[in-house]
Design a protein around this motif. Structure first.
Motif, PDB file in Angstrom:
ATOM      1  N   CYS A  67       0.851  -1.194   0.000  1.00 14.81           N
ATOM      2  CA  CYS A  67       0.000   0.000   0.000  1.00 14.81           C
ATOM      3  C   CYS A  67       0.886   1.242   0.000  1.00 14.81           C
ATOM      4  O   CYS A  67       1.858   1.305   0.746  1.00 14.81           O
ATOM      5  N   ASP A  68       0.522   2.199  -0.824  1.00 17.71           N
ATOM      6  CA  ASP A  68       1.261   3.462  -0.851  1.00 17.71           C
ATOM      7  C   ASP A  68       0.340   4.654  -0.651  1.00 17.71           C
ATOM      8  O   ASP A  68       0.803   5.775  -0.557  1.00 17.71           O
ATOM      9  N   HIS A  76      -3.919  -2.889  -4.559  1.00 15.57           N
ATOM     10  CA  HIS A  76      -2.591  -3.427  -4.245  1.00 15.57           C
ATOM     11  C   HIS A  76      -2.121  -4.359  -5.347  1.00 15.57           C
ATOM     12  O   HIS A  76      -2.957  -4.905  -6.058  1.00 15.57           O
ATOM     13  N   TRP A  78       1.580  -1.791  -5.129  1.00 14.60           N
ATOM     14  CA  TRP A  78       1.902  -0.465  -5.631  1.00 14.60           C
ATOM     15  C   TRP A  78       3.361  -0.362  -6.070  1.00 14.60           C
ATOM     16  O   TRP A  78       4.247  -0.845  -5.373  1.00 14.60           O
ATOM     17  N   TYR A 114      -0.430  -0.679  -9.152  1.00 16.84           N
ATOM     18  CA  TYR A 114      -0.952   0.678  -9.021  1.00 16.84           C
ATOM     19  C   TYR A 114       0.163   1.637  -8.643  1.00 16.84           C
ATOM     20  O   TYR A 114       1.191   1.240  -8.106  1.00 16.84           O
ATOM     21  N   LEU A 115      -0.082   2.915  -8.897  1.00 19.42           N
ATOM     22  CA  LEU A 115       0.775   3.975  -8.387  1.00 19.42           C
ATOM     23  C   LEU A 115      -0.042   5.236  -8.299  1.00 19.42           C
ATOM     24  O   LEU A 115      -1.109   5.343  -8.887  1.00 19.42           O
TER      25      LEU A 115
END
Length: 149
Positions: A67-68, A76, A78, A114-115
């Motif tokens: 997680c970010d 998730h 990331w 993801y980002l």
């Protein structure tokens, strides 16, 4: 240029901590980034930190994290904390570090990555799909991206 997990060359941890703190933190958050870097150095576990090096020279870093973005814990994993040393920018290292994390996530069997970023239009040129906006703590608007693996 080689991309290695930070746990293989832990003597670079202090520089990675300083980069992340200076690029993404506040004056009082260095301990937070030191904790992130310390917990991202366990082989076979997430979070992971990767570094780009030429010999002993540290060029950049990137993470693969569970997680970010606290406000989007439903997403998730990331790609996180992409940073290139200022003197090394313009050499395509950001793309290479992204590719490394993408391939690593793919080998772990994740269907997507993801980002988030405050920048718009940078990640799209590498194949990331804009999926909407989000909020970074406490109320900073950011752009969310997905990469299908």
């Amino acid at each position: 240029m080689n991309i290695l997990p930070l746990y293989a060359v832990p003597h670079h941890a202090e520089q990675v901590t300083d980069w992340l703190w200076q690029a993404f933190g506040t004056s009082e958050s260095r301990d937070f980034f030191a904790s992130v870097v310390a917990t991202s150095q366990r082989e076979g576990e997430m979070p992971l930190t990767f570094i780009a090096v030429e010999g002993e020279k540290l060029l950049g870093t990137v993470g693969l994290w569970r997680c970010d973005l606290i406000s989007r814990q439903d997403l998730h994993p990331w790609l996180a904390a992409l940073y290139i040393d200022e003197k090394q920018r313009g050499r395509g290292l950001g793309a290479k570090l992204q590719e490394h994390v993408i391939e690593h996530a793919r080998t772990l069997g994740y269907p997507q990555l993801y980002l988030y970023s405050a920048c718009k239009d940078y990640y799209e040129r590498f194949g990331w799909q804009y999926i909407g906006d989000g909020l970074d703590y406490p109320n900073k608007p950011v752009h969310l991206y997905r990469f299908a693996l």
